[in-house]
Design a protein around this motif. Structure first.
Motif, PDB file in Angstrom:
ATOM      1  N   LEU A 287      18.349  22.442 -81.831  1.00 61.78           N
ATOM      2  CA  LEU A 287      17.411  22.921 -80.837  1.00 61.78           C
ATOM      3  C   LEU A 287      16.889  24.277 -81.280  1.00 61.78           C
ATOM      4  CD1 LEU A 287      16.119  22.821 -77.972  1.00 61.78           C
ATOM      5  CD2 LEU A 287      18.201  23.944 -77.141  1.00 61.78           C
TER       6      LEU A 287
ATOM      7  N   VAL B 236      14.987  27.599 -80.148  1.00 60.28           N
ATOM      8  CA  VAL B 236      14.664  28.392 -78.968  1.00 60.28           C
ATOM      9  C   VAL B 236      14.037  29.688 -79.444  1.00 60.28           C
ATOM     10  CG1 VAL B 236      15.589  29.527 -76.915  1.00 60.28           C
ATOM     11  CG2 VAL B 236      16.616  27.385 -77.715  1.00 60.28           C
TER      12      VAL B 236
ATOM     13  N   PRO C 111      10.772  26.488 -76.857  1.00 63.92           N
ATOM     14  CA  PRO C 111      10.883  26.993 -75.490  1.00 63.92           C
ATOM     15  C   PRO C 111      11.703  28.277 -75.452  1.00 63.92           C
ATOM     16  CG  PRO C 111      12.316  25.102 -75.814  1.00 63.92           C
ATOM     17  CD  PRO C 111      11.492  25.236 -77.061  1.00 63.92           C
TER      18      PRO C 111
ATOM     19  N   PRO D 181      14.529  30.896 -73.731  1.00 66.47           N
ATOM     20  CA  PRO D 181      15.871  30.611 -73.216  1.00 66.47           C
ATOM     21  C   PRO D 181      15.906  30.244 -71.730  1.00 66.47           C
ATOM     22  CG  PRO D 181      15.966  32.499 -74.670  1.00 66.47           C
ATOM     23  CD  PRO D 181      14.500  32.189 -74.467  1.00 66.47           C
TER      24      PRO D 181
ATOM     25  N   SER E  19      13.570  28.728 -69.982  1.00 74.62           N
ATOM     26  CA  SER E  19      13.065  27.358 -69.842  1.00 74.62           C
ATOM     27  C   SER E  19      14.108  26.344 -70.281  1.00 74.62           C
ATOM     28  CB  SER E  19      11.783  27.173 -70.668  1.00 74.62           C
ATOM     29  OG  SER E  19      10.750  27.996 -70.171  1.00 74.62           O
ATOM     30  N   VAL E  20      14.826  26.657 -71.349  1.00 74.72           N
ATOM     31  CA  VAL E  20      15.884  25.766 -71.824  1.00 74.72           C
ATOM     32  C   VAL E  20      16.980  25.649 -70.766  1.00 74.72           C
ATOM     33  CG1 VAL E  20      17.702  25.452 -73.568  1.00 74.72           C
ATOM     34  CG2 VAL E  20      15.404  26.172 -74.259  1.00 74.72           C
TER      35      VAL E  20
ATOM     36  N   ASP F  86      18.010  22.276 -68.991  1.00 75.12           N
ATOM     37  CA  ASP F  86      19.401  21.841 -69.110  1.00 75.12           C
ATOM     38  C   ASP F  86      19.991  21.568 -67.729  1.00 75.12           C
ATOM     39  OD1 ASP F  86      21.828  21.337 -70.595  1.00 75.12           O
ATOM     40  OD2 ASP F  86      22.547  23.283 -69.865  1.00 75.12           O
TER      41      ASP F  86
END
Length: 132
Positions: free
Chosen positions: A25, A27, A35, A37, A39-40, A44
């Motif tokens: 991934l 970030v 994306p 952090p 947004s992640v 999630d």
């Protein structure tokens, strides 16, 4: 030995590549190469809540909820930290408000991300049945 092991590497700038098992991934704190952090974290949270919602549904006697989509929104404070999260859960099955409330309550107890976040940041959840 730890239950979860990941490796995150930034070779320069604000982009980080993280590996979790066989998955990768990217970030980017600026949102340019991937994306950011926050947004992640919101994605999630939603990705964890959907299977928890399904299990909660099964525990409440609703084995087939059909397609589930979460539209997630989040607000940032002046320091760009997450201040609020809201989920609109679209569900193919058409249950009563009371039935959905019972499923949401169970899902909140099951979702590991929900449990890990500070209580003030738990998602505000609205469910809409009979979707799709």
């Amino acid at each position: 030995m730890a239950d979860i092991e990941t490796t995150s590497t930034s070779e320069q700038g604000y982009t980080t590549v993280s590996r979790a098992g066989d998955y990768q991934l990217t970030v980017d704190a600026t949102g340019g190469d991937g994306p950011d952090p926050n947004s992640v974290l919101v994605a999630d949270y939603a990705s964890c809540f959907i299977p928890a919602f399904r299990v909660g549904g099964q525990q409440e006697g609703h084995d087939d909820l059909g397609t589930i989509t979460i539209e997630a929104e989040a607000d940032l404070d002046d320091g760009d930290d997450l201040a609020a999260v809201r989920f609109t859960v679209h569900v193919e099955a058409d249950l009563s408000d009371e039935e959905f409330d019972a499923v949401v309550e169970r899902a909140e107890d099951i979702c590991h991300v929900h449990d890990a976040l500070r209580e003030g940041l738990h998602a505000e959840i609205e469910v809409r049945g009979g979707q799709f």
